[in-house]
Write a protein that holds these residues in place. Structure first.
Motif, PDB file in Angstrom:
ATOM      1  N   ALA A 125      71.532  77.870  79.531  1.00 35.99           N
ATOM      2  CA  ALA A 125      71.004  77.311  80.999  1.00 35.99           C
ATOM      3  C   ALA A 125      72.133  77.223  82.036  1.00 35.99           C
ATOM      4  N   ASP A 126      73.308  77.099  81.571  1.00 31.78           N
ATOM      5  CA  ASP A 126      74.390  76.939  82.610  1.00 31.78           C
ATOM      6  C   ASP A 126      74.616  78.361  83.024  1.00 31.78           C
ATOM      7  N   GLN A 127      74.180  79.454  82.306  1.00 27.12           N
ATOM      8  CA  GLN A 127      74.296  80.730  82.897  1.00 27.12           C
ATOM      9  C   GLN A 127      72.898  81.213  83.893  1.00 27.12           C
ATOM     10  N   GLY A 128      72.070  80.265  83.889  1.00 19.27           N
ATOM     11  CA  GLY A 128      70.884  80.422  84.663  1.00 19.27           C
ATOM     12  C   GLY A 128      69.550  81.083  84.016  1.00 19.27           C
ATOM     13  N   VAL A 129      69.790  80.986  82.639  1.00 17.83           N
ATOM     14  CA  VAL A 129      68.504  81.611  81.920  1.00 17.83           C
ATOM     15  C   VAL A 129      68.302  80.668  80.629  1.00 17.83           C
ATOM     16  N   ALA A 130      67.242  80.885  80.009  1.00 17.72           N
ATOM     17  CA  ALA A 130      66.806  80.131  78.920  1.00 17.72           C
ATOM     18  C   ALA A 130      66.447  81.010  77.759  1.00 17.72           C
ATOM     19  N   LEU A 131      66.644  80.505  76.637  1.00 16.36           N
ATOM     20  CA  LEU A 131      66.322  81.241  75.411  1.00 16.36           C
ATOM     21  C   LEU A 131      64.772  81.496  75.214  1.00 16.36           C
ATOM     22  N   GLY A 132      64.398  82.577  74.633  1.00 19.56           N
ATOM     23  CA  GLY A 132      62.908  82.883  74.683  1.00 19.56           C
ATOM     24  C   GLY A 132      62.626  83.091  73.119  1.00 19.56           C
ATOM     25  N   VAL A 133      61.728  83.922  72.940  1.00 18.75           N
ATOM     26  CA  VAL A 133      61.179  84.031  71.750  1.00 18.75           C
ATOM     27  C   VAL A 133      62.215  84.145  70.448  1.00 18.75           C
ATOM     28  N   ILE A 134      61.932  83.684  69.381  1.00 19.26           N
ATOM     29  CA  ILE A 134      62.884  83.863  68.291  1.00 19.26           C
ATOM     30  C   ILE A 134      62.235  84.756  67.236  1.00 19.26           C
ATOM     31  N   ASN A 135      63.039  85.882  67.110  1.00 15.84           N
ATOM     32  CA  ASN A 135      62.498  87.060  66.233  1.00 15.84           C
ATOM     33  C   ASN A 135      63.253  86.830  64.766  1.00 15.84           C
ATOM     34  N   ALA A 136      62.411  86.898  63.963  1.00 12.37           N
ATOM     35  CA  ALA A 136      62.510  86.704  62.470  1.00 12.37           C
ATOM     36  C   ALA A 136      63.126  88.219  61.935  1.00 12.37           C
ATOM     37  N   ASN A 137      63.947  88.382  60.991  1.00 14.39           N
ATOM     38  CA  ASN A 137      64.469  89.374  60.630  1.00 14.39           C
ATOM     39  C   ASN A 137      64.399  89.538  58.863  1.00 14.39           C
ATOM     40  N   THR A 138      63.594  90.173  58.367  1.00 11.80           N
ATOM     41  CA  THR A 138      63.118  90.146  56.838  1.00 11.80           C
ATOM     42  C   THR A 138      63.326  91.622  56.404  1.00 11.80           C
ATOM     43  N   PHE A 139      64.136  92.453  57.296  1.00 15.55           N
ATOM     44  CA  PHE A 139      64.328  93.980  56.914  1.00 15.55           C
ATOM     45  C   PHE A 139      65.487  94.465  56.832  1.00 15.55           C
ATOM     46  N   GLN A 140      66.545  93.677  56.497  1.00 14.91           N
ATOM     47  CA  GLN A 140      68.094  94.012  56.289  1.00 14.91           C
ATOM     48  C   GLN A 140      68.577  93.925  55.032  1.00 14.91           C
ATOM     49  N   ASP A 141      68.053  92.940  54.308  1.00 16.19           N
ATOM     50  CA  ASP A 141      68.694  92.412  52.946  1.00 16.19           C
ATOM     51  C   ASP A 141      68.277  93.444  52.004  1.00 16.19           C
ATOM     52  N   ASN A 142      69.233  93.646  50.974  1.00 21.34           N
ATOM     53  CA  ASN A 142      69.056  94.540  49.711  1.00 21.34           C
ATOM     54  C   ASN A 142      67.761  93.987  48.927  1.00 21.34           C
ATOM     55  N   ASP A 143      67.419  92.671  48.893  1.00 16.90           N
ATOM     56  CA  ASP A 143      66.170  92.061  48.258  1.00 16.90           C
ATOM     57  C   ASP A 143      65.015  92.759  48.753  1.00 16.90           C
ATOM     58  N   TYR A 144      64.925  93.241  50.052  1.00 15.31           N
ATOM     59  CA  TYR A 144      63.727  93.614  50.579  1.00 15.31           C
ATOM     60  C   TYR A 144      63.375  95.178  50.447  1.00 15.31           C
ATOM     61  N   ARG A 145      63.999  95.683  49.626  1.00 12.78           N
ATOM     62  CA  ARG A 145      63.924  97.178  49.306  1.00 12.78           C
ATOM     63  C   ARG A 145      62.261  97.217  48.889  1.00 12.78           C
ATOM     64  N   LEU A 146      61.509  96.444  48.424  1.00 10.45           N
ATOM     65  CA  LEU A 146      60.140  96.606  48.043  1.00 10.45           C
ATOM     66  C   LEU A 146      59.370  95.848  49.033  1.00 10.45           C
ATOM     67  N   GLY A 147      59.798  95.188  49.893  1.00  6.79           N
ATOM     68  CA  GLY A 147      59.091  94.381  51.144  1.00  6.79           C
ATOM     69  C   GLY A 147      59.688  93.108  50.986  1.00  6.79           C
ATOM     70  N   SER A 148      59.334  92.107  51.944  1.00 11.20           N
ATOM     71  CA  SER A 148      59.926  90.921  51.981  1.00 11.20           C
ATOM     72  C   SER A 148      58.781  89.779  51.670  1.00 11.20           C
ATOM     73  N   VAL A 149      57.689  89.571  52.481  1.00 13.59           N
ATOM     74  CA  VAL A 149      56.795  88.598  52.127  1.00 13.59           C
ATOM     75  C   VAL A 149      55.684  89.262  51.486  1.00 13.59           C
TER      76      VAL A 149
END
Ligand code: RM4
Ligand code: MN
Length: 431
Positions: A125-149
């Protein structure tokens, strides 16, 4: 039959048989050169309402678009790249300063993880913008080799769902409205897993996440027909996303990432369909030549972008009140990042301006009369209009430099971040 697509020599015939209705480019000339004398008021009205709509247009930029990125072959690092979420916000704020229509920045978790999201929102806000959409990331952990959810292992699914719930907490803490989900889930080989069971697992994960949303929050579900899974993807297309969103309820809506379709897909049909049923939540804009290239929106096919924006304008869905988040989801691998984002915002703006100049009355009349060529001509007439003078004028009205890229280059911001951002770890994929 007069063809409005050719607006020059046969104009006399056209005017003889039709009411004097100037073409889009002449209406534009009217607005910029005072040509309105004796012409119907409605033409000036179109220009003025186009300008008002353009003034209110909002485009969200992606925090990850400011970081280093590349292909699986090479990331070419650039100087001055942000090292922290705050520095990404600084760059997003710079884009907004020069374009005037990009006041929010989307975050990606955990890439933009911080201890105190309230403080980050305050910083933005001090820089004149706002935070928008929050993107989840379930594609970069080793656990997710066969998928996440949709992973066959319940423990991995739990971990992925917990991340989605954590992202809803972040939506709360940042004061954002939307959680955006894209799943890399799928399989590479026939028989690898049960396609149907994976749909059940997906539905369960979405349900748990959806139920955690506040009253004014939304779950936005993105689709992609391939990559990184190549035999099947668990949310491959808008129909799958739509079906899950429908089952979830009114707070779930579909995200159209323009780069996530097979070649030749009629994306504007998807836009029209989802708008009609109130299920279009957001866009991830970018441009593709072959795959999910994430290049600058409107660079390969500005006509497609125009056709998309035409559906938006016709449905009255451009205004922020309509609730559609118009985001960029791009990476800038070889070009300078901030001017590329500025250029992308301008590309969307140009396509929108053209869509706003479509003579809706003439189009409806031609469609009603079954006058195929005139209908197509009305659309092409708007598309072929040079809207750059209108946009330069609009920017001047808004107190902006008419040429945002040149203004950015003159501003010294690029030199400043190049000298200041030395040391530390540049944000990026690091491939
Ligand atoms: C994905 C998808 C998502 C974006 C990531 C970075 O392909 O498009 O929207 O968050 O890339
Ligand atoms: Mn996307």
């Amino acid at each position: 039959m007069p063809d409005p697509a050719t607006e020059s020599d046969d104009r006399g015939d056209r005017l003889a048989s039709n009411p004097p209705r100037p073409s889009a480019s002449r209406r534009l000339a009217a607005a910029t050169n005072g040509w309105t004398k004796g012409k119907p008021m409605t033409d000036t009205d179109i220009i003025n309402s186009a300008k008002a709509a353009l003034r209110g247009q909002r485009i969200e930029t992606p925090s990850w678009g400011y970081g280093n990125s590349g292909t699986r072959f090479k990331v070419f690092p650039q100087e001055g790249v942000p090292r922290t979420p705050r520095e990404k916000i600084d760059d997003a704020a710079a884009v907004h300063r020069f374009t005037g229509i990009a006041p929010t920045v989307a975050l990606h978790i955990p890439w933009d993880k911080v201890d105190d999201y309230g403080a980050l929102a305050k910083y933005a806000a001090d820089q004149g913008v706002a935070l928008g959409v929050i993107n989840a990331n379930t594609f970069q952990d080793n656990d997710y080799r066969l998928g996440s959810v949709t992973n066959p292992d319940a423990g991995v699914r739990r971990k992925a769902i917990d991340h989605l719930l954590e992202c809803v907490d972040i939506v709360d803490a940042t004061g954002s409205r939307d959680l955006k989900l894209w799943f890399a889930d799928g399989t590479n080989y026939p028989g690898q897993d049960s396609i149907r069971a994976r749909q059940d697992r997906l539905a369960e994960a979405l349900r748990e996440t959806y139920d955690r949303l506040g009253d004014n929050q939304r779950l936005l579900l993105e689709y992609k027909f391939f990559e990184p899974a190549f035999y099947h993807t668990d949310v491959p297309d808008w129909g799958t996303s739509y079906a899950h969103c429908l089952e979830l309820g009114p707070k779930a809506q579909v995200v159209i990432d323009t780069g996530h379709h097979a070649p030749g897909t009629n994306i504007e049909f998807i836009v029209a369909f989802l708008l009609r049923v109130g299920k279009l939540g957001a866009f991830d804009f970018n441009s593709r030549f072959y795959a999910d290239d994430d290049l600058m929106v409107g660079s390969a096919d500005p006509f497609q972008l125009f056709r998309i924006m035409h559906e938006i304008v016709q449905a009255g869905a451009l205004s922020p009140d309509a609730g559609i988040a118009f985001m960029l989801d791009q990476c800038h691998n070889i070009e300078a990042k901030i001017p590329a984002v500025i250029r992308s915002v301008m590309n969307v703006q140009e396509a929108t301006a053209k869509a706003l100049l479509v003579d809706a009355d003439a189009l409806t009349a031609a469609q009603r009369d079954g006058d195929v060529l005139t209908a197509n001509g009305v659309l092409m007439d708007a598309y072929n209009t040079d809207v750059r003078p209108l946009l330069r004028e609009l920017r001047a009205d808004m107190g902006l430099d008419p040429d945002p890229v040149a203004a950015y280059r003159r501003s010294g911001y690029a030199e400043k971040i190049r000298t200041e951002r030395v040391g530390g770890q540049a944000a990026g994929w690091g491939a």
